[in-house]
Scaffold this motif. Structure first.
Motif, PDB file in Angstrom:
ATOM      1  N   LEU A  18     160.645  93.242 128.745  1.00 10.80           N
ATOM      2  CA  LEU A  18     160.858  94.256 129.573  1.00 10.80           C
ATOM      3  C   LEU A  18     160.179  95.653 129.093  1.00 10.80           C
ATOM      4  CD1 LEU A  18     164.856  93.609 129.445  1.00 10.80           C
ATOM      5  CD2 LEU A  18     163.129  93.089 131.408  1.00 10.80           C
ATOM      6  N   LEU A  19     160.041  95.805 127.788  1.00  9.75           N
ATOM      7  CA  LEU A  19     159.405  97.207 127.473  1.00  9.75           C
ATOM      8  C   LEU A  19     158.083  97.161 127.845  1.00  9.75           C
ATOM      9  CD1 LEU A  19     160.423  97.334 123.558  1.00  9.75           C
ATOM     10  CD2 LEU A  19     161.641  98.472 125.718  1.00  9.75           C
ATOM     11  N   VAL A  20     157.485  96.237 127.945  1.00 13.79           N
ATOM     12  CA  VAL A  20     155.748  96.105 128.289  1.00 13.79           C
ATOM     13  C   VAL A  20     155.764  96.777 129.804  1.00 13.79           C
ATOM     14  CG1 VAL A  20     155.560  93.975 129.381  1.00 13.79           C
ATOM     15  CG2 VAL A  20     153.876  94.814 128.172  1.00 13.79           C
ATOM     16  N   TRP A  21     156.619  96.453 130.629  1.00 12.72           N
ATOM     17  CA  TRP A  21     156.396  97.130 131.974  1.00 12.72           C
ATOM     18  C   TRP A  21     156.288  98.511 132.056  1.00 12.72           C
ATOM     19  CZ3 TRP A  21     154.320  93.763 134.951  1.00 12.72           C
ATOM     20  CH2 TRP A  21     154.994  92.316 134.799  1.00 12.72           C
ATOM     21  N   PHE A  79     157.031 112.969 137.669  1.00 14.30           N
ATOM     22  CA  PHE A  79     158.409 112.694 138.028  1.00 14.30           C
ATOM     23  C   PHE A  79     158.827 111.203 138.546  1.00 14.30           C
ATOM     24  CE2 PHE A  79     158.283 117.643 138.246  1.00 14.30           C
ATOM     25  CZ  PHE A  79     159.139 117.647 137.081  1.00 14.30           C
ATOM     26  N   GLY A  80     157.626 110.852 139.451  1.00 13.83           N
ATOM     27  CA  GLY A  80     157.858 109.670 139.890  1.00 13.83           C
ATOM     28  C   GLY A  80     157.962 108.446 138.766  1.00 13.83           C
ATOM     29  N   ALA A  81     157.282 108.601 138.047  1.00 12.68           N
ATOM     30  CA  ALA A  81     157.060 107.511 136.917  1.00 12.68           C
ATOM     31  C   ALA A  81     158.425 107.633 135.927  1.00 12.68           C
ATOM     32  CB  ALA A  81     155.970 107.738 135.813  1.00 12.68           C
ATOM     33  N   ALA A  82     158.936 109.003 135.859  1.00 11.49           N
ATOM     34  CA  ALA A  82     160.073 109.134 135.094  1.00 11.49           C
ATOM     35  C   ALA A  82     161.377 108.514 135.720  1.00 11.49           C
ATOM     36  CB  ALA A  82     160.329 110.590 134.803  1.00 11.49           C
ATOM     37  N   LEU A  83     161.401 108.651 137.333  1.00 13.26           N
ATOM     38  CA  LEU A  83     162.367 107.961 137.944  1.00 13.26           C
ATOM     39  C   LEU A  83     162.446 106.729 138.006  1.00 13.26           C
ATOM     40  CD1 LEU A  83     164.644 108.477 140.149  1.00 13.26           C
ATOM     41  CD2 LEU A  83     162.984 108.602 141.928  1.00 13.26           C
ATOM     42  N   ILE A  84     161.101 106.031 138.005  1.00 10.13           N
ATOM     43  CA  ILE A  84     161.242 104.660 138.139  1.00 10.13           C
ATOM     44  C   ILE A  84     161.364 104.038 136.742  1.00 10.13           C
ATOM     45  CG2 ILE A  84     159.651 102.547 138.160  1.00 10.13           C
ATOM     46  CD1 ILE A  84     157.809 104.499 139.977  1.00 10.13           C
ATOM     47  N   GLY A  85     161.109 104.729 135.667  1.00  6.72           N
ATOM     48  CA  GLY A  85     161.380 104.508 134.207  1.00  6.72           C
ATOM     49  C   GLY A  85     163.193 104.605 134.329  1.00  6.72           C
ATOM     50  N   PHE A  86     163.828 105.456 134.903  1.00 10.86           N
ATOM     51  CA  PHE A  86     165.300 105.621 134.776  1.00 10.86           C
ATOM     52  C   PHE A  86     165.862 104.411 135.590  1.00 10.86           C
ATOM     53  CE2 PHE A  86     169.120 106.808 136.968  1.00 10.86           C
ATOM     54  CZ  PHE A  86     169.749 107.278 135.720  1.00 10.86           C
ATOM     55  N   LEU A  87     165.277 104.104 136.733  1.00  9.26           N
ATOM     56  CA  LEU A  87     165.768 102.987 137.477  1.00  9.26           C
ATOM     57  C   LEU A  87     165.663 101.733 136.995  1.00  9.26           C
ATOM     58  CD1 LEU A  87     164.889 104.274 140.884  1.00  9.26           C
ATOM     59  CD2 LEU A  87     166.965 104.579 139.996  1.00  9.26           C
ATOM     60  N   PHE A  88     164.539 101.626 136.183  1.00 12.34           N
ATOM     61  CA  PHE A  88     164.193 100.238 135.596  1.00 12.34           C
ATOM     62  C   PHE A  88     165.266 100.166 134.397  1.00 12.34           C
ATOM     63  CE2 PHE A  88     161.933  97.531 132.412  1.00 12.34           C
ATOM     64  CZ  PHE A  88     161.649  96.662 133.230  1.00 12.34           C
ATOM     65  N   ALA A  89     165.469 101.038 133.572  1.00 13.11           N
ATOM     66  CA  ALA A  89     166.410 101.054 132.372  1.00 13.11           C
ATOM     67  C   ALA A  89     167.609 100.830 132.913  1.00 13.11           C
ATOM     68  CB  ALA A  89     166.259 102.265 131.591  1.00 13.11           C
ATOM     69  N   THR A  90     168.127 101.318 134.187  1.00 17.50           N
ATOM     70  CA  THR A  90     169.598 101.177 134.727  1.00 17.50           C
ATOM     71  C   THR A  90     169.659  99.648 135.002  1.00 17.50           C
ATOM     72  OG1 THR A  90     169.537 103.387 135.709  1.00 17.50           O
ATOM     73  CG2 THR A  90     171.129 102.096 136.496  1.00 17.50           C
ATOM     74  N   PHE A  94     168.134  97.361 133.923  1.00 16.73           N
ATOM     75  CA  PHE A  94     167.995  96.118 132.733  1.00 16.73           C
ATOM     76  C   PHE A  94     168.981  96.549 131.661  1.00 16.73           C
ATOM     77  CE2 PHE A  94     164.556  94.853 135.405  1.00 16.73           C
ATOM     78  CZ  PHE A  94     164.485  93.390 135.508  1.00 16.73           C
ATOM     79  N   LYS A  95     169.650  97.626 131.743  1.00 19.38           N
ATOM     80  CA  LYS A  95     170.366  98.349 130.374  1.00 19.38           C
ATOM     81  C   LYS A  95     170.881  97.210 129.666  1.00 19.38           C
ATOM     82  CE  LYS A  95     173.571 101.982 129.309  1.00 19.38           C
ATOM     83  NZ  LYS A  95     174.468 102.955 129.970  1.00 19.38           N
ATOM     84  N   GLY A  96     171.491  96.311 130.278  1.00 16.02           N
ATOM     85  CA  GLY A  96     172.325  95.296 129.575  1.00 16.02           C
ATOM     86  C   GLY A  96     171.435  94.337 128.291  1.00 16.02           C
ATOM     87  N   LYS A  97     170.109  94.379 128.887  1.00 16.05           N
ATOM     88  CA  LYS A  97     169.247  93.579 128.092  1.00 16.05           C
ATOM     89  C   LYS A  97     168.205  94.279 127.162  1.00 16.05           C
ATOM     90  CE  LYS A  97     169.127  90.009 131.778  1.00 16.05           C
ATOM     91  NZ  LYS A  97     168.329  89.300 132.723  1.00 16.05           N
ATOM     92  N   ASN A 111     170.166 104.439 124.155  1.00 17.42           N
ATOM     93  CA  ASN A 111     170.230 105.287 125.383  1.00 17.42           C
ATOM     94  C   ASN A 111     168.987 104.899 126.183  1.00 17.42           C
ATOM     95  OD1 ASN A 111     170.630 106.977 127.616  1.00 17.42           O
ATOM     96  ND2 ASN A 111     171.487 108.764 126.022  1.00 17.42           N
ATOM     97  N   PRO A 112     168.710 103.793 126.726  1.00 13.65           N
ATOM     98  CA  PRO A 112     167.662 103.387 127.434  1.00 13.65           C
ATOM     99  C   PRO A 112     167.021 104.128 128.679  1.00 13.65           C
ATOM    100  CG  PRO A 112     169.033 101.601 127.725  1.00 13.65           C
ATOM    101  CD  PRO A 112     169.494 102.578 126.665  1.00 13.65           C
ATOM    102  N   GLN A 113     168.207 104.727 129.532  1.00 13.96           N
ATOM    103  CA  GLN A 113     167.907 105.405 130.623  1.00 13.96           C
ATOM    104  C   GLN A 113     167.034 106.592 130.221  1.00 13.96           C
ATOM    105  OE1 GLN A 113     172.188 105.133 131.365  1.00 13.96           O
ATOM    106  NE2 GLN A 113     171.186 104.193 133.495  1.00 13.96           N
ATOM    107  N   VAL A 114     167.607 107.411 129.216  1.00 12.06           N
ATOM    108  CA  VAL A 114     166.758 108.544 128.833  1.00 12.06           C
ATOM    109  C   VAL A 114     165.571 108.197 128.247  1.00 12.06           C
ATOM    110  CG1 VAL A 114     166.867 110.738 127.434  1.00 12.06           C
ATOM    111  CG2 VAL A 114     169.036 110.013 128.440  1.00 12.06           C
ATOM    112  N   SER A 115     165.735 107.241 127.270  1.00  9.62           N
ATOM    113  CA  SER A 115     164.277 107.068 126.543  1.00  9.62           C
ATOM    114  C   SER A 115     163.193 106.615 127.767  1.00  9.62           C
ATOM    115  CB  SER A 115     164.462 105.877 125.833  1.00  9.62           C
ATOM    116  OG  SER A 115     165.026 106.455 124.621  1.00  9.62           O
TER     117      SER A 115
END
Length: 269
Positions: free
Chosen positions: A135-138, A181-192, A194-197, A203-207
């Motif tokens: 997941l991190l590689v993405w 801001f777009g990459a930050a938003l995509i990162g937040f959504l991605f973490a949201t 897959f947060k459980g994994k 705090n993956p969303q902030v990270s």
């Protein structure tokens, strides 16, 4: 003619995406072998700028790139610095014993090529082998290709202030911030999603927001740096390997910079 060009580019993009997704999912030896091949091709494209991709200096670079990847594969990263010293000594040996066949700028470019292409791209593999690496590689691609898409869309709509008018007339300051801001938003959504994994990240969303935004900024430097090298040597594309896109360095110019940034940010966040 424009429609045909678009179709060629679109087809290449689809194939590239399939190969990328497959390699990232499989990881291991498949990803390692693909990255090694891409690194060697990328170095060859860079060396071709000075018409020395088939020289003994260039082959010295290829050999040390393979040696470097072997150190990464067998987790002997503490030997990377000695390898770089050995690489410099080998290049200087070729330079002095074949003098005046090569110029010092050619030696510098070959040395630079291993770091710029081989070492930087290897961080994709190093991120993939981390815990939750699948997941991190993405985040590497979100920071590079995701931000590029967002920057393009924002720049096209509201871009007025040129960021680097000589190197890339179409890039705007507004597009840059749109990409960040777009990459930050995509990162937040991605973490949201897959947060459980993402068990290895606090705090993956902030990270992922931070990683997305920072890597987007760095990817812009990578893109412009590749353009600057081409402009210096009056080269349109680094190669023709990817129809409609150019060579490896034309498509992976921003990935080269985001991969190590993502890796090291993951170490501290």
């Amino acid at each position: 003619m424009k429609d045909q060009t678009f179709l060629v580019r679109f087809r290449s993009s689809i194939i590239l995406m399939i190969v990328t997704v497959t390699a990232m999912i499989l990881g291991g030896e498949v990803l390692f072998g693909l990255l090694l091949a891409i690194s060697l091709i990328g170095m060859m494209e860079l060396y071709r700028v000075l018409k020395m991709n088939k020289s003994i200096l260039a082959f010295t670079g290829y050999i040390f790139c393979i040696l470097f990847y072997m150190l990464v594969y067998f987790s002997k990263t503490e030997l990377i610095f000695p390898l770089l010293i050995g690489f410099l000594l080998a290049l200087m040996g070729v330079y002095v014993f074949s003098f005046p066949k090569f110029h010092s700028d050619q030696v510098t470019l070959v040395y630079f090529g291993l770091i710029y292409v081989g070492i930087m791209l290897s961080f994709i593999y190093r991120v993939r082998i981390l815990e939750n690496g699948i997941l991190l590689v993405w985040m590497i691609f979100i920071g590079a290709w995701g931000s590029d898409t967002c920057a393009y869309l924002v720049g096209r709509k509201i871009g007025k202030h040129k960021m680097a008018p000589i190197l890339s007339p179409k890039k705007s300051v507004e597009g840059l911030f749109g990409g960040i801001f777009g990459a930050a938003l995509i990162g937040f959504l991605f973490a949201t999603i897959f947060k459980g994994k993402l068990t290895a990240i606090n705090n993956p969303q902030v990270s992922f927001e931070i990683i997305g935004g920072c890597s987007a900024m760095i990817s812009t430097i990578g893109d412009l740096a590749a353009s600057a090298i081409k402009r210096n040597h009056e080269v349109k594309d680094y190669g023709k390997l990817i129809p409609g896109h150019g060579g490896i360095l034309d498509r992976f110019d921003s990935i080269i910079f985001t991969a190590p940034i993502v890796y090291y940010l993951l170490q501290v966040l």
